[in-house]
Design a protein around this motif. Structure first.
Motif, mmCIF file in Angstrom:
data_model
loop_
_atom_site.group_PDB
_atom_site.id
_atom_site.type_symbol
_atom_site.label_atom_id
_atom_site.label_comp_id
_atom_site.label_asym_id
_atom_site.label_seq_id
_atom_site.Cartn_x
_atom_site.Cartn_y
_atom_site.Cartn_z
ATOM 1 N N TRP A 333 -9.022 32.886 4.742
ATOM 2 C CA TRP A 333 -8.503 34.189 5.820
ATOM 3 C C TRP A 333 -9.115 34.535 5.922
ATOM 4 C CZ3 TRP A 333 -2.869 32.924 6.422
ATOM 5 C CH2 TRP A 333 -2.202 32.144 6.082
ATOM 6 N N PHE A 334 -8.790 35.867 6.814
ATOM 7 C CA PHE A 334 -9.391 37.071 7.076
ATOM 8 C C PHE A 334 -8.536 37.741 7.519
ATOM 9 C CE2 PHE A 334 -9.103 34.706 11.362
ATOM 10 C CZ PHE A 334 -8.928 36.722 12.284
ATOM 11 N N SER A 335 -8.348 39.053 7.221
ATOM 12 C CA SER A 335 -7.999 40.342 8.171
ATOM 13 C C SER A 335 -9.162 41.358 8.840
ATOM 14 C CB SER A 335 -7.800 40.999 6.275
ATOM 15 O OG SER A 335 -7.336 42.382 6.838
ATOM 16 N N SER A 336 -7.890 41.386 9.815
ATOM 17 C CA SER A 336 -8.363 42.925 10.649
ATOM 18 C C SER A 336 -8.963 43.324 10.697
ATOM 19 C CB SER A 336 -7.068 42.469 11.749
ATOM 20 O OG SER A 336 -6.036 43.268 11.419
ATOM 21 N N ALA A 337 -8.192 43.585 8.865
ATOM 22 C CA ALA A 337 -8.652 45.411 8.418
ATOM 23 C C ALA A 337 -9.978 45.638 7.787
ATOM 24 C CB ALA A 337 -7.605 45.888 7.350
ATOM 25 N N ARG A 338 -10.429 44.137 7.860
ATOM 26 C CA ARG A 338 -12.105 44.532 7.233
ATOM 27 C C ARG A 338 -13.467 43.862 7.653
ATOM 28 N NH1 ARG A 338 -12.326 45.536 0.741
ATOM 29 N NH2 ARG A 338 -12.321 47.509 1.239
ATOM 30 N N VAL A 339 -14.313 44.107 8.034
ATOM 31 C CA VAL A 339 -15.228 43.178 8.409
ATOM 32 C C VAL A 339 -15.745 42.063 7.442
ATOM 33 C CG1 VAL A 339 -17.760 43.386 9.240
ATOM 34 C CG2 VAL A 339 -16.170 45.247 9.777
ATOM 35 N N ASN A 340 -15.785 40.999 7.808
ATOM 36 C CA ASN A 340 -16.578 40.437 7.132
ATOM 37 C C ASN A 340 -15.628 40.329 5.813
ATOM 38 O OD1 ASN A 340 -18.811 39.436 7.825
ATOM 39 N ND2 ASN A 340 -19.495 41.453 6.856
ATOM 40 N N SER A 341 -14.131 40.246 6.227
ATOM 41 C CA SER A 341 -13.411 39.329 4.400
ATOM 42 C C SER A 341 -12.683 37.832 4.964
ATOM 43 C CB SER A 341 -12.232 40.192 5.048
ATOM 44 O OG SER A 341 -11.222 39.758 6.765
ATOM 45 N N ARG A 342 -13.501 37.258 5.213
ATOM 46 C CA ARG A 342 -13.499 36.066 5.335
ATOM 47 C C ARG A 342 -13.342 35.318 3.849
ATOM 48 N NH1 ARG A 342 -15.994 30.910 5.722
ATOM 49 N NH2 ARG A 342 -14.410 29.290 6.798
ATOM 50 N N GLN A 343 -12.336 35.106 3.288
ATOM 51 C CA GLN A 343 -12.709 34.571 1.624
ATOM 52 C C GLN A 343 -11.636 32.916 1.528
ATOM 53 O OE1 GLN A 343 -10.897 37.218 -1.326
ATOM 54 N NE2 GLN A 343 -10.686 38.817 0.065
ATOM 55 N N LEU A 344 -12.023 32.340 0.872
ATOM 56 C CA LEU A 344 -10.523 31.276 0.187
ATOM 57 C C LEU A 344 -9.922 31.505 -1.204
ATOM 58 C CD1 LEU A 344 -10.778 27.823 0.377
ATOM 59 C CD2 LEU A 344 -12.147 28.179 -1.714
ATOM 60 N N PHE A 345 -8.732 30.850 -0.101
ATOM 61 C CA PHE A 345 -7.744 31.224 -1.193
ATOM 62 C C PHE A 345 -6.860 30.171 -1.665
ATOM 63 C CE2 PHE A 345 -8.416 35.323 1.208
ATOM 64 C CZ PHE A 345 -7.663 36.291 0.444
ATOM 65 N N GLU A 346 -6.397 30.115 -2.688
ATOM 66 C CA GLU A 346 -5.648 28.665 -3.313
ATOM 67 C C GLU A 346 -3.833 28.837 -3.109
ATOM 68 O OE1 GLU A 346 -6.127 25.744 -4.013
ATOM 69 O OE2 GLU A 346 -8.635 26.559 -4.393
#
Length: 371
Positions: A333-346
């Motif tokens: 998932w990524f957030s438009s609130a921060r650059v390079n925010s893509r990360q893995l979530f369970e």
């Protein structure tokens, strides 16, 4: 409720009779296979062997036959049709079926049918073999084993390029008045194969497959296009309910012990159907056309809703999430609130917030499954 009890209830909901009390819509257990070289003598001999085996096992149920015209079933008539098929030339097209229906206005619960392709079309079209049994065949002692023996036998006999096995509506030979029922039930059950007219889609299914079912058959040509057997198996290795069996020229992928009609009212589609669908999607038909011909008697499949049916197990992007909400699907998932925010979530993880924004203003968007 166990699988057989659930299927019994669903079969009752799907069944219909006409004014004369004859069954016109049944829930059937099918095998549909697409194969090449239907014009050759060897292929015709193998088809004859399939029909003969079906005749020997299900003779007490057989009432009707079609070859050039509808006719009542008799051992002598069966022998004559066998001879005509075997004596046919390489450019002759034949459509042959034997079944349990007394008339063309009754849905058969036992049927073996074939439509071949002439030699002139062998490089761009395929022949089609189909078997229908009652859904309750699976509830009989040894029913599952016997069905899978039939499936493997038929795949090997014709050298199946691809195909499927599962549950479908069976309709009368005179089916135009009843295809709206198939359309209706396909909107209620994802796992119901739309398969009353498979022989009319063979041109589209020469280089592509129809898609996922309870049993999905892939010949070597399609396995190679998917990266090979090892790659295909590894993509699904974490699914304990997905099994692989080999036949002489390919693989059969089965999802679960018994077929799942996957009612849409139950919510999301079964995960294993989604995963198998994703694995085989690169070879699924793109130009879908229409699953039904025109019917004056009600709403049926057209080009638009046929395309949606083929995509019924495609995984759509999950809805965006706010900070603090639990992750709805494992993956990136990524957030438009921060650059390079893509990360893995369970699944179930709390979606993070950022100090410079209120949680309600922080949105997370789906970025894809685990690499």
């Amino acid at each position: 409720m166990n699988a057989m009890s659930r299927l019994a209830l669903q079969a009752q909901q799907i069944a219909h009779t006409n004014r004369d009390g004859r069954p016109v819509v049944r829930l059937g257990l099918i095998v549909t296979l697409f194969y090449r070289d239907g014009h050759t003598q060897q292929s015709k001999q193998r088809i004859d062997e399939c029909f003969m085996r079906f005749y020997e096992e299900f003779r007490p149920h057989l009432r009707g036959q079609f070859f050039k015209r509808a006719r009542s079933f008799s051992p002598a008539g069966f022998t004559r049709c066998r001879k005509q098929v075997l004596d046919s030339g390489p450019e002759e097209v034949f459509q042959w079926s034997i079944d349990s229906a007394i008339t063309a206005n009754e849905a058969a619960d036992y049927r073996m049918s074939v439509m071949n392709t002439p030699e002139r079309q062998n490089d761009n079209d395929c022949s089609c073999l189909k078997m229908v049994l009652p859904w309750a065949y699976l509830a009989e002692p040894e029913g599952l084993r016997r069905y899978e023996e039939w499936l493997q036998y038929l795949c090997s006999q014709v050298g199946a390029e691809h195909g499927y096995g599962g549950l479908a509506c069976t309709l009368p030979m005179q089916l135009d008045a009843w295809t709206p029922y198939e359309f209706h039930y396909a909107q209620l059950y994802r796992g119901l194969m739309v398969d009353t007219q498979p022989q009319f889609n063979t041109l589209r299914l020469f280089d592509h497959i129809k898609g996922v079912s309870w049993q999905t058959i892939l010949g070597q040509r399609f396995i190679k296009r998917l990266g090979g057997s090892d790659i295909l198996r590894s993509q699904l290795s974490d699914r304990s309910d997905v099994t692989f069996r080999a036949y002489t020229s390919g693989l059969i992928i089965r999802i679960g012990t018994y077929p799942d009609l996957a009612p849409k009212k139950d919510g999301a589609a079964p995960e294993s159907y989604i995963r198998v669908n994703k694995a085989i999607r690169p070879v699924r038909v793109v130009e879908t056309g229409s699953l039904h011909c025109y019917s004056p008697d009600g709403v049926v499949f057209n080009k638009e809703n046929s395309a949606r049916w083929y995509a019924r197990f495609d995984q759509r992007a999950p809805a965006r999430l706010k900070a603090g909400q639990p992750c709805s699907v494992s993956g990136y998932w990524f957030s438009s609130a921060r650059v390079n925010s893509r990360q893995l979530f369970e699944k179930g993880d709390a979606m993070p917030e950022f100090s410079h924004l209120a949680p309600s203003a922080t949105h997370w968007f789906w970025a894809g499954e685990v690499d």
